[in-house]
Enzyme design. Structure first.
Site, PDB file in Angstrom:
ATOM      1  N   ARG A 127       1.461  29.713 -21.142  1.00 21.84           N
ATOM      2  CA  ARG A 127       0.199  29.979 -21.836  1.00 21.84           C
ATOM      3  C   ARG A 127      -0.322  31.359 -21.463  1.00 21.84           C
ATOM      4  O   ARG A 127      -0.447  31.679 -20.277  1.00 21.84           O
ATOM      5  CB  ARG A 127      -0.825  28.899 -21.458  1.00 21.84           C
ATOM      6  CG  ARG A 127      -2.227  29.140 -21.952  1.00 21.84           C
ATOM      7  CD  ARG A 127      -2.351  28.918 -23.429  1.00 21.84           C
ATOM      8  NE  ARG A 127      -3.736  28.997 -23.878  1.00 21.84           N
ATOM      9  CZ  ARG A 127      -4.089  29.169 -25.144  1.00 21.84           C
ATOM     10  NH1 ARG A 127      -3.160  29.240 -26.094  1.00 21.84           N
ATOM     11  NH2 ARG A 127      -5.358  29.226 -25.470  1.00 21.84           N
TER      12      ARG A 127
ATOM     13  N   ARG B   8       0.841  -1.208   0.000  1.00 19.14           N
ATOM     14  CA  ARG B   8       0.000   0.000   0.000  1.00 19.14           C
ATOM     15  C   ARG B   8       0.872   1.251   0.000  1.00 19.14           C
ATOM     16  O   ARG B   8       0.580   2.215  -0.719  1.00 19.14           O
ATOM     17  CB  ARG B   8      -0.916  -0.005   1.226  1.00 19.14           C
ATOM     18  CG  ARG B   8      -2.077  -0.928   1.021  1.00 19.14           C
ATOM     19  CD  ARG B   8      -2.940  -1.152   2.223  1.00 19.14           C
ATOM     20  NE  ARG B   8      -3.968  -2.098   1.857  1.00 19.14           N
ATOM     21  CZ  ARG B   8      -4.600  -2.904   2.695  1.00 19.14           C
ATOM     22  NH1 ARG B   8      -4.313  -2.866   3.981  1.00 19.14           N
ATOM     23  NH2 ARG B   8      -5.523  -3.727   2.247  1.00 19.14           N
TER      24      ARG B   8
ATOM     25  N   GLN C  91      -5.518  34.615 -10.554  1.00 18.79           N
ATOM     26  CA  GLN C  91      -5.542  34.122  -9.172  1.00 18.79           C
ATOM     27  C   GLN C  91      -6.172  32.728  -9.045  1.00 18.79           C
ATOM     28  O   GLN C  91      -5.762  31.937  -8.196  1.00 18.79           O
ATOM     29  CB  GLN C  91      -6.280  35.127  -8.270  1.00 18.79           C
ATOM     30  CG  GLN C  91      -5.470  36.399  -8.062  1.00 18.79           C
ATOM     31  CD  GLN C  91      -6.144  37.392  -7.139  1.00 18.79           C
ATOM     32  OE1 GLN C  91      -7.295  37.224  -6.748  1.00 18.79           O
ATOM     33  NE2 GLN C  91      -5.424  38.452  -6.796  1.00 18.79           N
TER      34      GLN C  91
ATOM     35  N   ILE D 251      -5.994  22.972 -16.082  1.00 18.56           N
ATOM     36  CA  ILE D 251      -5.091  24.103 -16.343  1.00 18.56           C
ATOM     37  C   ILE D 251      -4.615  24.089 -17.798  1.00 18.56           C
ATOM     38  O   ILE D 251      -4.362  25.140 -18.386  1.00 18.56           O
ATOM     39  CB  ILE D 251      -3.907  24.072 -15.332  1.00 18.56           C
ATOM     40  CG1 ILE D 251      -4.430  24.486 -13.943  1.00 18.56           C
ATOM     41  CG2 ILE D 251      -2.754  24.973 -15.778  1.00 18.56           C
ATOM     42  CD1 ILE D 251      -3.467  24.280 -12.805  1.00 18.56           C
ATOM     43  N   HIS D 252      -4.550  22.910 -18.386  1.00 19.82           N
ATOM     44  CA  HIS D 252      -4.161  22.803 -19.799  1.00 19.82           C
ATOM     45  C   HIS D 252      -5.327  23.127 -20.749  1.00 19.82           C
ATOM     46  O   HIS D 252      -5.129  23.118 -21.975  1.00 19.82           O
ATOM     47  CB  HIS D 252      -3.643  21.393 -20.116  1.00 19.82           C
ATOM     48  CG  HIS D 252      -2.226  21.147 -19.672  1.00 19.82           C
ATOM     49  ND1 HIS D 252      -1.871  21.021 -18.348  1.00 19.82           N
ATOM     50  CD2 HIS D 252      -1.085  21.009 -20.384  1.00 19.82           C
ATOM     51  CE1 HIS D 252      -0.574  20.813 -18.266  1.00 19.82           C
ATOM     52  NE2 HIS D 252      -0.064  20.801 -19.480  1.00 19.82           N
ATOM     53  N   GLY D 253      -6.529  23.333 -20.203  1.00 21.23           N
ATOM     54  CA  GLY D 253      -7.669  23.643 -21.057  1.00 21.23           C
ATOM     55  C   GLY D 253      -7.906  22.537 -22.074  1.00 21.23           C
ATOM     56  O   GLY D 253      -7.733  21.343 -21.777  1.00 21.23           O
ATOM     57  N   GLY D 254      -8.293  22.928 -23.294  1.00 21.97           N
ATOM     58  CA  GLY D 254      -8.599  21.940 -24.344  1.00 21.97           C
ATOM     59  C   GLY D 254      -7.408  21.058 -24.672  1.00 21.97           C
ATOM     60  O   GLY D 254      -7.565  19.874 -24.979  1.00 21.97           O
TER      61      GLY D 254
ATOM     62  N   GLU E 211      -4.763  -3.026  -4.185  1.00 24.39           N
ATOM     63  CA  GLU E 211      -4.203  -3.109  -2.815  1.00 24.39           C
ATOM     64  C   GLU E 211      -5.189  -2.549  -1.780  1.00 24.39           C
ATOM     65  O   GLU E 211      -4.779  -2.030  -0.748  1.00 24.39           O
ATOM     66  CB  GLU E 211      -2.853  -2.362  -2.700  1.00 24.39           C
ATOM     67  CG  GLU E 211      -1.862  -2.662  -3.789  1.00 24.39           C
ATOM     68  CD  GLU E 211      -1.466  -4.124  -3.841  1.00 24.39           C
ATOM     69  OE1 GLU E 211      -1.390  -4.667  -4.962  1.00 24.39           O
ATOM     70  OE2 GLU E 211      -1.240  -4.735  -2.791  1.00 24.39           O
TER      71      GLU E 211
END
Ligand SMILES: Cc1cc2nc3c(=O)[nH]c(=O)nc-3n(C[C@H](O)[C@H](O)[C@H](O)COP(=O)(O)OP(=O)(O)OC[C@H]3O[C@@H](n4cnc5c(N)ncnc54)[C@H](O)[C@@H]3O)c2cc1C
Length: 233
Positions: free
Chosen positions: A118, A93, A129, A187-190, A213
């Site tokens: 970006r 584990r 923010q 955060i990476h969007g598309g 496990e």
């Protein structure tokens, strides 16, 4: 009753033998026995299971049909397997928890890199923010997960039992990996859902972690039992 015993195993397609955990009596504590089965001497069928991720290791179903092995293939004496299996689970584990920490760290690094480059609405998205808050939360969860795993590992090194601590590490780190990978995709969007960016793969890998496990729910039950002495299984 079918003579076929079906079981699940990791790395099952490759090895020449397997250690099969068998029920040899109804005794709840001493009813499990480990038996060595040589694939060449006592052939068994292996069927690969195709998964969405974690494909660095094969997972397969194993079918044992009328397989008979000598008593000498018993490992560690009849009925002694439960204790050894539970001791093994403590460490495995923590191992899955550490895998999850590595995965979460990479998802965070990818998010930090992308957010720093970006640009939207006149500045890099790291300067918004709501993105900054996501990054802060992700980093804090990565560190908390890592420290929980280290605590369990230090207890193993000291020869101490760490059932609750390993369960906490697995519970927290695996769920953190899922949440962090998801935020990294966000955060990476598309781009995050395309195969051109690593985070898509990290999100698929992360979603597997809370299952083997002992699932997240089983870890929660172990932790609560350690606190109260009452089993809620
Ligand atoms: C990548 C991978 C590798 C694996 N490798 C192995 C292996 O090597 N050997 C092996 O034997 N197995 C292996 N497994 C199987 C794995 O151990 C099980 O899938 C896992 O323990 C969950 O059991 P289950 O699938 O039967 O789900 P179930 O037990 O049916 O659970 C379904 C859902 O119900 C919840 N649940 C179940 N019981 C309770 C309860 N008492 N209270 C609250 N919620 C509950 C679970 O948390 C889950 O959300 C592997 C699985 C994966 C994904």
């Amino acid at each position: 009753m079918s003579p076929i015993l079906e079981t699940v195993s990791e790395f099952a397609t490759e090895p020449d033998f397997l250690i099969c955990l068998c029920r040899t009596s109804d005794d709840p504590r001493q009813g499990l026995t480990q038996i060595l089965i040589d694939r060449q001497e006592h052939g068994y069928e292996v069927r690969e299971i195709h998964k969405i991720a974690l494909n660095s290791q094969s997972t397969a179903q194993i079918f044992l049909d009328e397989v008979r092995v000598p008593v000498a293939n018993t490992i560690g004496g009849e009925g002694g397997a439960l204790k050894r299996t539970l001791a093994h689970f403590e460490k495995s584990r923590a191992f899955v928890a550490m895998q999850s920490v590595g995965l979460a760290r990479r998802a965070l690094e990818e998010a930090v890199g992308y957010a720093s480059e970006r640009r939207q609405h006149g500045k890099v998205i790291a300067g918004h923010q709501l993105i900054a808050a996501m990054l802060a939360e992700m980093a804090t969860r990565v560190d908390a997960a890592r420290l929980l795993v280290h605590r369990a590992a230090e207890m193993f090194d000291a020869g101490l039992g760490a059932e609750m601590e390993a369960a906490m590490a697995k519970y927290f780190a695996c769920e953190a990996a899922v949440a962090i990978a998801r935020k990294s995709v966000q955060i990476h969007g598309g781009n995050g859902v395309t195969r051109d960016f690593l985070v898509e793969k990290l999100a698929r890998e992360a979603i597997v972690c809370p299952i083997p496990e002992g699932t997240t729910q089983i870890q929660q039950l172990i932790i609560a039992r350690a606190l109260t002495g009452v089993a809620a299984f």
